[in-house]
Design a protein around this motif. Structure first.
Motif, PDB file in Angstrom:
ATOM      1  N   ARG A 134       1.010   2.440  11.145  1.00  0.00           N
ATOM      2  CA  ARG A 134       0.658   1.029  11.248  1.00  0.00           C
ATOM      3  C   ARG A 134       1.921   0.154  11.312  1.00  0.00           C
ATOM      4  O   ARG A 134       1.976  -0.835  12.052  1.00  0.00           O
ATOM      5  N   LEU A 135       2.930   0.537  10.522  1.00  0.00           N
ATOM      6  CA  LEU A 135       4.203  -0.204  10.569  1.00  0.00           C
ATOM      7  C   LEU A 135       4.721  -0.266  12.010  1.00  0.00           C
ATOM      8  O   LEU A 135       5.114  -1.325  12.494  1.00  0.00           O
ATOM      9  N   PHE A 136       4.729   0.891  12.678  1.00  0.00           N
ATOM     10  CA  PHE A 136       5.254   0.931  14.049  1.00  0.00           C
ATOM     11  C   PHE A 136       4.412   0.083  14.992  1.00  0.00           C
ATOM     12  O   PHE A 136       4.941  -0.588  15.876  1.00  0.00           O
ATOM     13  N   ARG A 137       3.079   0.109  14.796  1.00  0.00           N
ATOM     14  CA  ARG A 137       2.232  -0.703  15.668  1.00  0.00           C
ATOM     15  C   ARG A 137       2.585  -2.186  15.558  1.00  0.00           C
ATOM     16  O   ARG A 137       2.647  -2.894  16.555  1.00  0.00           O
ATOM     17  N   VAL A 138       2.833  -2.627  14.319  1.00  0.00           N
ATOM     18  CA  VAL A 138       3.184  -4.035  14.128  1.00  0.00           C
ATOM     19  C   VAL A 138       4.561  -4.323  14.748  1.00  0.00           C
ATOM     20  O   VAL A 138       4.747  -5.327  15.443  1.00  0.00           O
ATOM     21  N   ARG A 176      10.421   5.304   6.967  1.00  0.00           N
ATOM     22  CA  ARG A 176      10.855   6.710   6.922  1.00  0.00           C
ATOM     23  C   ARG A 176      11.059   7.160   5.472  1.00  0.00           C
ATOM     24  O   ARG A 176      10.700   8.276   5.109  1.00  0.00           O
ATOM     25  N   TYR A 177      11.654   6.326   4.633  1.00  0.00           N
ATOM     26  CA  TYR A 177      11.913   6.716   3.234  1.00  0.00           C
ATOM     27  C   TYR A 177      10.602   6.917   2.464  1.00  0.00           C
ATOM     28  O   TYR A 177      10.461   7.876   1.707  1.00  0.00           O
ATOM     29  N   TYR A 178       9.636   6.026   2.668  1.00  0.00           N
ATOM     30  CA  TYR A 178       8.339   6.211   2.002  1.00  0.00           C
ATOM     31  C   TYR A 178       7.679   7.515   2.461  1.00  0.00           C
ATOM     32  O   TYR A 178       7.116   8.262   1.668  1.00  0.00           O
ATOM     33  N   GLU A 179       7.742   7.756   3.750  1.00  0.00           N
ATOM     34  CA  GLU A 179       7.082   8.944   4.297  1.00  0.00           C
ATOM     35  C   GLU A 179       7.738  10.222   3.742  1.00  0.00           C
ATOM     36  O   GLU A 179       7.043  11.167   3.365  1.00  0.00           O
ATOM     37  N   ARG A 180       9.060  10.232   3.685  1.00  0.00           N
ATOM     38  CA  ARG A 180       9.753  11.413   3.163  1.00  0.00           C
ATOM     39  C   ARG A 180       9.472  11.597   1.665  1.00  0.00           C
ATOM     40  O   ARG A 180       9.345  12.714   1.177  1.00  0.00           O
ATOM     41  N   TYR A 181       9.443  10.473   0.942  1.00  0.00           N
ATOM     42  CA  TYR A 181       9.131  10.521  -0.496  1.00  0.00           C
ATOM     43  C   TYR A 181       7.782  11.223  -0.693  1.00  0.00           C
ATOM     44  O   TYR A 181       7.647  12.120  -1.538  1.00  0.00           O
ATOM     45  N   ALA A 182       6.801  10.836   0.122  1.00  0.00           N
ATOM     46  CA  ALA A 182       5.471  11.448   0.027  1.00  0.00           C
ATOM     47  C   ALA A 182       5.547  12.941   0.365  1.00  0.00           C
ATOM     48  O   ALA A 182       4.945  13.775  -0.329  1.00  0.00           O
ATOM     49  N   ASP A 183       6.300  13.284   1.409  1.00  0.00           N
ATOM     50  CA  ASP A 183       6.431  14.699   1.790  1.00  0.00           C
ATOM     51  C   ASP A 183       6.997  15.538   0.644  1.00  0.00           C
ATOM     52  O   ASP A 183       6.524  16.649   0.382  1.00  0.00           O
ATOM     53  N   HIS A 184       8.014  15.010  -0.014  1.00  0.00           N
ATOM     54  CA  HIS A 184       8.624  15.760  -1.125  1.00  0.00           C
ATOM     55  C   HIS A 184       7.633  15.914  -2.285  1.00  0.00           C
ATOM     56  O   HIS A 184       7.580  16.968  -2.926  1.00  0.00           O
ATOM     57  N   ALA A 185       6.850  14.865  -2.560  1.00  0.00           N
ATOM     58  CA  ALA A 185       5.844  14.958  -3.634  1.00  0.00           C
ATOM     59  C   ALA A 185       4.846  16.072  -3.313  1.00  0.00           C
ATOM     60  O   ALA A 185       4.481  16.873  -4.189  1.00  0.00           O
ATOM     61  N   VAL A 186       4.427  16.138  -2.060  1.00  0.00           N
ATOM     62  CA  VAL A 186       3.464  17.169  -1.637  1.00  0.00           C
ATOM     63  C   VAL A 186       4.083  18.563  -1.776  1.00  0.00           C
ATOM     64  O   VAL A 186       3.423  19.511  -2.213  1.00  0.00           O
ATOM     65  N   GLU A 236       0.827  -1.224   0.000  1.00  0.00           N
ATOM     66  CA  GLU A 236       0.000   0.000   0.000  1.00  0.00           C
ATOM     67  C   GLU A 236       0.853   1.262   0.000  1.00  0.00           C
ATOM     68  O   GLU A 236       0.543   2.242  -0.689  1.00  0.00           O
ATOM     69  N   MET A 237       1.931   1.256   0.790  1.00  0.00           N
ATOM     70  CA  MET A 237       2.802   2.439   0.835  1.00  0.00           C
ATOM     71  C   MET A 237       3.429   2.697  -0.536  1.00  0.00           C
ATOM     72  O   MET A 237       3.526   3.844  -0.984  1.00  0.00           O
ATOM     73  N   GLY A 238       3.826   1.605  -1.192  1.00  0.00           N
ATOM     74  CA  GLY A 238       4.393   1.744  -2.532  1.00  0.00           C
ATOM     75  C   GLY A 238       3.367   2.288  -3.516  1.00  0.00           C
ATOM     76  O   GLY A 238       3.676   3.150  -4.350  1.00  0.00           O
ATOM     77  N   ALA A 239       2.118   1.798  -3.385  1.00  0.00           N
ATOM     78  CA  ALA A 239       1.055   2.248  -4.298  1.00  0.00           C
ATOM     79  C   ALA A 239       0.762   3.733  -4.084  1.00  0.00           C
ATOM     80  O   ALA A 239       0.580   4.497  -5.045  1.00  0.00           O
ATOM     81  N   ILE A 240       0.734   4.161  -2.816  1.00  0.00           N
ATOM     82  CA  ILE A 240       0.470   5.582  -2.541  1.00  0.00           C
ATOM     83  C   ILE A 240       1.624   6.444  -3.064  1.00  0.00           C
ATOM     84  O   ILE A 240       1.404   7.511  -3.642  1.00  0.00           O
ATOM     85  N   MET A 247      -0.491   7.949   3.666  1.00  0.00           N
ATOM     86  CA  MET A 247       0.867   7.439   3.871  1.00  0.00           C
ATOM     87  C   MET A 247       1.242   7.486   5.354  1.00  0.00           C
ATOM     88  O   MET A 247       1.808   6.526   5.893  1.00  0.00           O
ATOM     89  N   ASP A 248       0.919   8.588   6.007  1.00  0.00           N
ATOM     90  CA  ASP A 248       1.240   8.721   7.434  1.00  0.00           C
ATOM     91  C   ASP A 248       0.522   7.650   8.267  1.00  0.00           C
ATOM     92  O   ASP A 248       1.082   7.117   9.223  1.00  0.00           O
ATOM     93  N   ARG A 249      -0.707   7.360   7.879  1.00  0.00           N
ATOM     94  CA  ARG A 249      -1.486   6.341   8.589  1.00  0.00           C
ATOM     95  C   ARG A 249      -0.819   4.971   8.450  1.00  0.00           C
ATOM     96  O   ARG A 249      -0.678   4.218   9.422  1.00  0.00           O
ATOM     97  N   LEU A 250      -0.373   4.653   7.238  1.00  0.00           N
ATOM     98  CA  LEU A 250       0.309   3.371   7.021  1.00  0.00           C
ATOM     99  C   LEU A 250       1.638   3.326   7.767  1.00  0.00           C
ATOM    100  O   LEU A 250       2.044   2.292   8.290  1.00  0.00           O
TER     101      LEU A 250
END
Lengths: 219, 219
Positions: free
Chosen positions: B163-167, B188-198, B123-127, B157-160
């Motif tokens: 979720r990673l941390f919860r697991v 962290r890399y997925y989250e930052r990637y999303a931040d830069h896109a925004v 899901e993170m990759g898809a987002i 993305m932030d929600r996912l």
């Protein structure tokens, strides 16, 4: 017009140096908060990041104003565009110090850093402060020799970062997953802080020499 | 002069869109490499980041050339300066995709992602792909409504990420520290990637509307 331009440019340099002071103080306090589980100090870093952001906003506005009024060309234009990039890196360093303070706050009243890693984190904090101090001096003095020193400091940071992982992955690690996550993220924040400091110093070299070292940080 | 300027500007836009294609492909392949422990795919992402860096260098040069030859002022100057910032964000997104591929390479022939987290990482990759696709469309079309959609995707993305941390922190976690470190960093890399896109999409809004939303990402 040249005089007004040079006055505005000097004011811009002063503001960038002021930003280095703010993000050095933030990192210094963030490291202490992390090591000593000092909630009050952590909160001060978190709330005072707004000051860094405000200063960044001011620099950005002043650069656009300077471009509009002075219409700088060639070297002058490159100088103000590069200043914008430097300010963005410094703003990010403030965020990274804030992230470290947030780890301290999240784990309070415990310290996120177990005894066997205190020494390494103390060293990482010291290198971070050393780097940003030199970055500030580079911006103020345009000393390209000093700028080159930052590469070595950054290597030291990378070495300490690898040491963190060795400790986390050793058979003796007894602090569980949560502490490992905190330390993984804190280590990443220190390493990125160092990378940004090196980038800013590299921009100073670029402004002085007109050529850019290969600096596409992949960290 | 206006015609030459607009031609150069159109070429600049094309190059930025091309950068979004490259970093989307890198993230797509990086995610597959991470999930499937595909070493060849990981290596392709790592080696092809040079292509992103090269394109960034070209954009940077073309912007300085454009500034020197056309001496743009006001809105035009703001456009090219902002393009420089967008290109820097896209370059960084390429690095983040490369980092994900490097985790895949480091753990090969194992997958760094245990079965219970595969769905989340998919899901993170898809987002991430969805975000960069929209960012590319924003740059090409200057569609500010589309740009606003990215905020919502970033929340997902932030929600996912949480979720990673919860697991990782659940009592059932049985994959040890090394896997926890990999997943912490990949998240962290997925989250930052999303931040830069925004951020890039926010820059498009800024170019169209002339006002900047509060966007000092603290992620």
């Amino acid at each position: 017009m040249r005089d007004a331009y040079h006055e505005q440019l000097a004011a811009l340099t002063d503001r960038l140096v002021e930003m280095t002071r703010l993000v050095r103080s933030a990192m210094s306090r963030g490291t202490t908060a992390l090591l000593d589980a000092d909630l009050q100090l952590a909160e001060s870093v978190i709330s005072q990041d707004a000051e860094v952001d405000r200063l960044y906003g001011e620099i950005e506005s002043s650069i656009y104003e300077l471009m509009a009024l002075q219409q700088p060309v060639a070297v002058d234009l490159r100088t103000v565009v590069t200043a914008l990039r430097m300010a963005a890196d410094l703003e990010r360093m403030g965020d990274l110090a804030e992230h470290i303070a947030k780890i301290a706050r999240m784990r309070h009243p415990e310290s996120a850093i177990p005894a066997e890693l205190r020494g390494t984190v103390v060293e990482m904090g010291a290198i971070a402060e050393n780097l940003i101090t030199k970055t500030g001096s580079c911006i103020a003095s345009r000393d390209t020799e000093l700028a080159k020193e930052l590469e070595k400091d950054d290597d030291d940071m990378d070495r300490l970062h690898r040491r963190l992982f060795r400790v986390l992955l050793s058979k003796n690690w007894q602090h569980g997953i949560e502490a490992a996550i905190d330390i993984t993220l804190a280590g990443r924040y220190y390493e990125r802080y160092a990378d940004h400091a090196v980038r800013v110093a590299g921009d100073v070299v670029y402004l002085v020499t007109g050529t850019r070292e290969e600096d596409l940080t992949t960290g």
